[in-house]
Design a protein around this motif. Sequence first.
Motif, PDB file in Angstrom:
ATOM      1  N   VAL A  72       0.855  -1.176   0.000  1.00  0.00           N
ATOM      2  CA  VAL A  72       0.000   0.000   0.000  1.00  0.00           C
ATOM      3  C   VAL A  72       0.896   1.232   0.000  1.00  0.00           C
ATOM      4  N   MET A  73       0.706   2.105  -1.004  1.00  0.00           N
ATOM      5  CA  MET A  73       1.530   3.300  -1.153  1.00  0.00           C
ATOM      6  C   MET A  73       0.642   4.534  -1.033  1.00  0.00           C
ATOM      7  N   THR A  74       1.090   5.489  -0.216  1.00  0.00           N
ATOM      8  CA  THR A  74       0.357   6.733  -0.030  1.00  0.00           C
ATOM      9  C   THR A  74       1.230   7.907  -0.443  1.00  0.00           C
ATOM     10  N   ALA A  75       0.668   9.112  -0.396  1.00  0.00           N
ATOM     11  CA  ALA A  75       1.368  10.310  -0.866  1.00  0.00           C
ATOM     12  C   ALA A  75       2.766  10.424  -0.241  1.00  0.00           C
ATOM     13  N   GLY A  76       3.766  10.610  -1.110  1.00  0.00           N
ATOM     14  CA  GLY A  76       5.150  10.710  -0.658  1.00  0.00           C
ATOM     15  C   GLY A  76       5.940   9.433  -0.796  1.00  0.00           C
ATOM     16  N   ASP A  77       5.257   8.283  -0.968  1.00  0.00           N
ATOM     17  CA  ASP A  77       5.942   6.997  -1.130  1.00  0.00           C
ATOM     18  C   ASP A  77       6.419   6.831  -2.570  1.00  0.00           C
ATOM     19  N   SER A  78       7.503   6.082  -2.744  1.00  0.00           N
ATOM     20  CA  SER A  78       8.024   5.817  -4.085  1.00  0.00           C
ATOM     21  C   SER A  78       8.453   4.365  -4.191  1.00  0.00           C
ATOM     22  N   LEU A  79       8.567   3.879  -5.421  1.00  0.00           N
ATOM     23  CA  LEU A  79       8.989   2.515  -5.682  1.00  0.00           C
ATOM     24  C   LEU A  79       9.738   2.479  -7.001  1.00  0.00           C
ATOM     25  N   HIS A  80      10.918   1.886  -7.008  1.00  0.00           N
ATOM     26  CA  HIS A  80      11.767   1.784  -8.195  1.00  0.00           C
ATOM     27  C   HIS A  80      12.037   0.302  -8.433  1.00  0.00           C
ATOM     28  N   TYR A  81      11.705  -0.207  -9.627  1.00  0.00           N
ATOM     29  CA  TYR A  81      11.813  -1.640  -9.855  1.00  0.00           C
ATOM     30  C   TYR A  81      12.105  -1.952 -11.318  1.00  0.00           C
ATOM     31  N   ARG A  82      12.574  -3.159 -11.546  1.00  0.00           N
ATOM     32  CA  ARG A  82      12.829  -3.642 -12.901  1.00  0.00           C
ATOM     33  C   ARG A  82      11.510  -4.001 -13.570  1.00  0.00           C
ATOM     34  N   GLY A  83      11.394  -3.626 -14.845  1.00  0.00           N
ATOM     35  CA  GLY A  83      10.154  -3.886 -15.554  1.00  0.00           C
ATOM     36  C   GLY A  83       9.887  -5.354 -15.791  1.00  0.00           C
TER      37      GLY A  83
END
Length: 224
Positions: free
Chosen positions: A155-166
């Motif tokens: 669960v991601m809310t305002a300000g959260d980020s996620l960087h991942y391989r496609g």
Amino acid sequence: MSSSTARAASDVDTKVGALIRARRRQLGFTLQQLSDASNLSVGYLSQVERDHATPTLGSLAGIARALGVGLDYFVAQPRAQDALTRAATRPNFSISGSAVSYERLGAEFPGNQLSSFILTVPPGYASETVSHEGEELIYILEGSITQYLDGEAMVMTAGDSLHYRGNTPHAWSNPNDEPAKLLWTGTLTIFNAGDEKTSRIELVSPDKSAVNTSSDRTKNKNKS
């Protein structure tokens, strides 16, 4: 061809090889496919891409046609003003059949690798699980989404980020009552110059879908 383009092309820098290779990979072409489309040999194209050979104007024009760009793509310098977008004038658009709206932030210039959009995700939206080349980074601007990465829900809310391989199977949904807004940036080309969706996203088998829950199935489900 304009006289200015001809003058620029007459002084083609041998470093166009990197631009040709980047564009070819962006389209998912092999050297053989580029060879077939441009009527140039694989060996010659390989030398051009490694800057071991300087293409003639005619050869470069053939390569440009095969890669779906104009000759200026390889010989013109990008202007600073072309990279600037204004919040008040950026158009919003959507893909046919999808409820998600997009606001394009990125610019097109020779050799560019990144695409960037602001996405507005309506309540009840759930994407398919997909896999593709490249990488993605998402940053939540407003609201909340549930991101699924290789079967794990976050669960991601305002300000959260996620960087991942496609190539990691991924999907996301907005199970909330309010729309969510997120910044998406990635190396995957989502749209070509005509804003048409590319076909380089691979749909993961439905039985592997992380968002295929009973609650999600009752909501508006569209392809990402």
